[in-house]
Design an enzyme around this catalytic site. Structure first.
Site, PDB file in Angstrom:
ATOM      1  N   ARG A 269       0.858  -1.187   0.000  1.00  0.00           N
ATOM      2  CA  ARG A 269       0.000   0.000   0.000  1.00  0.00           C
ATOM      3  C   ARG A 269       0.892   1.234   0.000  1.00  0.00           C
ATOM      4  O   ARG A 269       1.941   1.244   0.636  1.00  0.00           O
ATOM      5  CB  ARG A 269      -0.897   0.029   1.250  1.00  0.00           C
ATOM      6  CG  ARG A 269      -2.077  -0.945   1.227  1.00  0.00           C
ATOM      7  CD  ARG A 269      -3.122  -0.582   0.186  1.00  0.00           C
ATOM      8  NE  ARG A 269      -4.239  -1.519   0.179  1.00  0.00           N
ATOM      9  CZ  ARG A 269      -4.309  -2.605  -0.593  1.00  0.00           C
ATOM     10  NH1 ARG A 269      -3.324  -2.904  -1.427  1.00  0.00           N
ATOM     11  NH2 ARG A 269      -5.360  -3.398  -0.549  1.00  0.00           N
TER      12      ARG A 269
ATOM     13  N   GLU B 196      -3.958   7.329  -5.178  1.00  0.00           N
ATOM     14  CA  GLU B 196      -4.216   6.554  -6.396  1.00  0.00           C
ATOM     15  C   GLU B 196      -5.586   6.962  -6.936  1.00  0.00           C
ATOM     16  O   GLU B 196      -6.544   6.964  -6.163  1.00  0.00           O
ATOM     17  CB  GLU B 196      -4.228   5.053  -6.084  1.00  0.00           C
ATOM     18  CG  GLU B 196      -2.871   4.537  -5.639  1.00  0.00           C
ATOM     19  CD  GLU B 196      -2.879   3.068  -5.263  1.00  0.00           C
ATOM     20  OE1 GLU B 196      -3.868   2.371  -5.554  1.00  0.00           O
ATOM     21  OE2 GLU B 196      -1.896   2.628  -4.664  1.00  0.00           O
TER      22      GLU B 196
ATOM     23  N   HIS C 279      -1.489   0.025  -9.803  1.00  0.00           N
ATOM     24  CA  HIS C 279      -2.051  -0.935  -8.830  1.00  0.00           C
ATOM     25  C   HIS C 279      -2.697  -2.142  -9.533  1.00  0.00           C
ATOM     26  O   HIS C 279      -3.913  -2.354  -9.449  1.00  0.00           O
ATOM     27  CB  HIS C 279      -3.059  -0.230  -7.899  1.00  0.00           C
ATOM     28  CG  HIS C 279      -3.265  -0.963  -6.601  1.00  0.00           C
ATOM     29  ND1 HIS C 279      -3.624  -0.343  -5.437  1.00  0.00           N
ATOM     30  CD2 HIS C 279      -3.163  -2.285  -6.286  1.00  0.00           C
ATOM     31  CE1 HIS C 279      -3.741  -1.237  -4.463  1.00  0.00           C
ATOM     32  NE2 HIS C 279      -3.461  -2.430  -4.966  1.00  0.00           N
TER      33      HIS C 279
END
Ligand code: GLV
Ligand code: GLV
Length: 324
Positions: A239, A268, A287
């Site tokens: 993360r 993000e 991601h």
């Protein structure tokens, strides 16, 4: 009387969505972007279950709005830092997630990102289009090889273990790891459990696979980057918030470390004017750790089954319950 389930995105794989539709009335958020907070707060009222993603923050306010009929929240992810687990536990709401099935896909991506960063694949590819490839050159686009190197894995869980097994195949010399307890499966790759400081000082490649918790938040900061080798390559597939990102940017700009490969960052999506996007020694991915086709399908099925088991009154049949 069919249970009502809120699904927070329209494009979840059909395998899972169809399973859910067979048993439940599905309320689908129909836009491609994440459901907004206000729409989540309105649509969660009166539903019995929620199929959510890591982009949906499920906290006290959301649960208060949902009301007492809400019995299950299932996230299509292995990370659960977007869920307030205390608040869920307090209300006896069952929680589902998708560990295990995405381990191989995420480890694959971690290895791909590591190699892309160390061997400068993106930068080299771009150089061709910019007309910078003049001739084969003895020193151009060189980067450190994995063979003979020391790799440090921060937070050795399922994914970290699989990364380690893959990297052993590249003839790495040593694999170090941090973890709360000794991992017996580390024998398979000769992994040595060390303190974080030792890992930072000795590793040529540092790969972060830890969960985001209060203990790991910002664990990579000015101080920890200073402890790494100047030649270190830093890879994060966990993360973004495990990193103090301005400190990482400084470290990359000032040669405190050599390069970074990031599948996760803050925020993000990353704004196009972010400094990270201007650095040749940073490889950034959107991601996509678990984005293998079969994996995402399987994740959707497990998430649907987690919900159905609870709403049919047999939580013991949840394939992947999170123990609260
Ligand atoms: C992806 O980051 C996940 O948590 O599944
Ligand atoms: C996640 O699956 C992990 O334990 O690494």
């Amino acid at each position: 009387n069919r249970p009502k389930v809120l699904v927070t995105r329209p494009d979840i794989p059909a395998a899972g969505l169809n399973l859910l539709k067979e048993q439940c009335d599905v309320i689908l958020w129909e836009k491609p972007e994440p459901i907004s907070r206000s729409v989540l707060l309105s649509k969660i009222q009166n539903v019995d279950g929620v199929y959510c993603l890591l982009t949906d923050k499920i906290d006290e306010e959301v649960l208060n709005t949902a009301g007492p009929q809400l019995k299950v929240v299932a996230s299509m992810s292995v990370g659960v830092d977007h869920l307030d687990l205390q608040a869920l536990k307090k209300r006896n709401i069952k929680v589902g997630y998708t560990p295990g099935i995405l381990t191989d896909a995420t480890a694959e991506l971690a290895v791909a990102l590591l190699l892309s960063t160390s061997r400068r694949l993106i930068e080299a590819n771009r150089a061709i289009y910019k007309g910078e490839w003049k001739a084969w050159s003895p020193t151009w686009m060189c980067g450190p090889g994995l063979s003979g190197s020391t790799v440090g894995i921060v937070g050795l869980g399922r994914i970290g273990t699989q990364v380690a097994k893959c990297l052993k195949g590249f003839n790495t010399a040593k694999i170090l790891y941090t973890s709360r307890n000794i991992k017996h499966e580390a024998i398979q790759f000769g992994g040595e459990k060390v303190e974080l400081d030792t890992l930072l000082k000795r590793s040529d490649f540092i790969i972060v696979t830890t969960a985001l918790t209060p203990d790991t938040r910002q664990m990579f900061n000015k101080n920890t980057f200073q402890k790494m080798k100047k030649s270190a390559i830093f890879i994060n597939v966990s993360r973004g918030d495990v990193v103090d990102q301005p400190a990482l940017i400084e470290a990359l700009k000032n040669g405190i470390i050599r390069a970074a490969g990031l599948d996760v960052m803050t925020p993000e999506p990353i704004p196009l004017d972010n400094e990270l996007l201007k650095l040749d020694n940073c490889v950034i991915l959107p991601h996509i750790g678990s984005a293998a086709i079969e994996t995402r399908e399987e994740m959707s099925i497990i998430t649907a089954k987690n919900i159905i088991a609870v709403l049919k009154g047999v939580p013991a049949e949840m394939p992947s319950p999170l123990q609260l």
